[in-house]
Design an enzyme around this catalytic site. Sequence first.
Site, PDB file in Angstrom:
ATOM      1  N   LYS A 157      33.184  14.330  25.091  1.00 32.08           N
ATOM      2  CA  LYS A 157      33.957  13.557  25.971  1.00 32.08           C
ATOM      3  C   LYS A 157      32.944  12.546  26.532  1.00 32.08           C
ATOM      4  O   LYS A 157      31.915  12.774  26.299  1.00 32.08           O
ATOM      5  CB  LYS A 157      34.372  14.393  27.221  1.00 32.08           C
ATOM      6  CG  LYS A 157      35.154  13.688  28.120  1.00 32.08           C
ATOM      7  CD  LYS A 157      35.454  14.814  29.122  1.00 32.08           C
ATOM      8  CE  LYS A 157      36.422  14.186  30.350  1.00 32.08           C
ATOM      9  NZ  LYS A 157      36.680  15.221  31.435  1.00 32.08           N
ATOM     10  N   SER A 181      41.718  15.042  32.436  1.00 29.23           N
ATOM     11  CA  SER A 181      41.262  13.982  32.031  1.00 29.23           C
ATOM     12  C   SER A 181      40.801  13.873  30.597  1.00 29.23           C
ATOM     13  O   SER A 181      40.314  12.900  29.953  1.00 29.23           O
ATOM     14  CB  SER A 181      40.084  13.464  32.891  1.00 29.23           C
ATOM     15  OG  SER A 181      38.949  14.408  32.928  1.00 29.23           O
ATOM     16  N   SER A 217      40.494  19.302  33.941  1.00 29.43           N
ATOM     17  CA  SER A 217      40.500  18.399  33.181  1.00 29.43           C
ATOM     18  C   SER A 217      40.494  18.667  31.730  1.00 29.43           C
ATOM     19  O   SER A 217      40.547  18.128  30.444  1.00 29.43           O
ATOM     20  CB  SER A 217      39.330  17.299  33.255  1.00 29.43           C
ATOM     21  OG  SER A 217      39.830  16.585  34.355  1.00 29.43           O
TER      22      SER A 217
END
Lengths: 95, 479
Positions: free
Chosen positions: B78, B153, B177
Site C-alpha cells: 500500500k 482504503s 481498510s
Amino acid sequence: MNITKETVEYIARLSALALDGSECERQRESLEDVLSYMDVLGCLDTDGAEPLVHLTDDWELRADETAPSYLQEQILSGAPERRGEAFSVPKTVTS
Amino acid sequence: MSGAASALTRAKSIKNGGLTVHGAVRDTLAKAEERNPQLNAYITVCAENAISAAESADRLIREGRALSPLAGVSVAVKDNICTRGVRTTCASRMLAEFTPVYSATAHARIESAGLITVGKANMDEFAMGSTCESSCFGGVKNPLDIERVPGGSSGGCAAAVAAGMADIALASDTGGSIRLPAAYCALTGFKPTYGSVSRYGLIAYASSFDQIGPIGKSAADCAALTDIIRGRDVLDCTTTDSHGSLLGEVLGKESLRGVRIALPKQCFEHSALAPDVRERVLAAAEVMKALGAQVAYVDVDIFDYLIPTYYIIATAQAASNLARYDGVKYGYRADDCADLSDMYKKTRGRGFGEEVKRRIMLGNFVLSGGYYEEYYMKALKARRVIADAYDALFGEYDLILTPTAPTTAPLQGAYPDPVAMYLTDIYTVPANLAGLPAVSFPCGNGADGMPVGAHVMGARGADGAVLACAHLCEGVLGS
C-alpha cells in the site's frame, strides 16, 4: 448542529487551509451533516468512564544510545526549496 | 477465494524448484502490465527493483537459505507504507513526488523474508475512504466487476491480489481498510491486534487505530505474512513481543469444538444490512456450528455509538497528524505565496483532496475550544464504554461473527454524501476502537453475484484463534 460560514472560516484558519467560496460552502454543508449524525453520542451514558486514550500501557522505551542518523543531503533532497544546507521558506518577518 | 494459487502454494513451488522467483515475478509483472491500465490498482510498478530482488532471492533459495514460508512471492505494498528509494505518495498530491529515505519496519521485514515488492498500491488519499475513489491518481476498479468499487482504503492492494497482479498484499487498516476491500474482492483480509505489528514507517492517519496487516487469498496466507511482520520494534513503543507461529496455530486446528461464537443481534437486525448478505453470513454461522462451535445471539446495545465515536477520534488524530504537511521539508509546495502563512494555507488547500480536508476540518472542530468536551472528550469516554463492552463479551465468548459490510461492493459514485460512506464501516470499526484482531473471509455471493465477507473478531491477542476460524470455514465454503 448548525454550522455557520464564520465557523467554517474559523476552523479553516485553525487548520491552515485555504478554501475558496464554493469549497467553503460544501465543507459547511458536510460538516453540518456529519456533526448532526454524531449528536446521537449524547444519548450514551459515559458517567464515570475514564477517557480511553492509549490501548496499551505496556510501553517500553528504547535504550538511549547513539546511532547513525540520516545524511543531511538525503533529508534535504526532499525539500521543495532549499538554500545551501538549509530549508528555504518565504519571508516570515516584514520590515 | 480467488481461483489463482495461494501465496503459500506459490512459495512451495518455488522452494521445490518447480518455479523460479524470477519466472514468477515476470508473470506477475506481465499481468500488471495487462490489467493495471484498466483497474488502476498500482500507482507505481517497481519492475526493475522486483526483477533484481527476484534474482537475489533465487540465488539464496538455491543455496538452501530458509528465508520464510513466503519466500519468492510477489507482494503489493500500500502506498502509505514507506519504501526506501521508492516513491510513496499516500495517493495525495501532497506527497506525489515524495521518496522516503527509510523503509517501514513491516516492509523491511517482508523484504528480509524474501518477498518481492512488485508495486505500490493505490488507495484512498491518506487512507481516508471506504471506496478507493479519492486517490489523486484516479479511483480503483473492482476486478470482479469494473463498474463497482473495490472497497477502501486499501482498494489497490485488494484489486492487485484479486487480478493476479500480486500473490499477497501488505496493507493498513484504521477503521476497516483491510477488511472491507477483502470482502468486496472475495479475498481474506486480517487486521492484527493493535500493537502486534510496528507502525514505524506507516504514514499516520489516526495513530491509536492504525495497524498494518495482510490481504491475501486465504487465512493461512494472512497468518504467514503476519508471522513475518509482527513482534516488538524499538522504533514503535506501542509494539509487543510475539510468541509462536500463527501459521502453525491456524494449520494445527482441526475443528471449532469448544469455541463459543457470539452473533450480536443488533448487527444482524440493522436496517442497512442487505438481506442476501445477512443470509450468507448466517450460512457461515451454520458452517461454524457444523465445525463444532457453539453459536448464540447476544445483545450489544452500543451499536449506534460506534461510527460517531470512531469518526470523532479518528478525525481529531488526523488533524493533528496531518499538521506536519506544511510544504517546508518535503512534499508539495504551492507557488505564488505572499508569505509563510499564505504558503501553509495554499499548500494545504491545494495539496489535500476534499475528503482529507473534510476530516482535518472535522478533527479541528471537535478539538476546538467550546466543543472539545462535548465531542472529543465524550468520544474518548465512549471508546472506553465500547472497549469495556467488548471485554465483557469476550468473558463469555471466544469470537464474534458479523458481516464485514452491510452490502456487497457498491457501484462507483454510489455514496452521495460522507455519512452514507462512513456507515459502511459499521461492522469493522469496533476492532479498531478496542484494538482487537479481526478477519474478513469470503462466505459466498450476494444476489448480484458479488462476494460477501464474513467478519470474525477476537479478544486482544487472540489473532491465531480468529485466523484459525476463518481457515476452517474457508475449507468448507471454498470446496
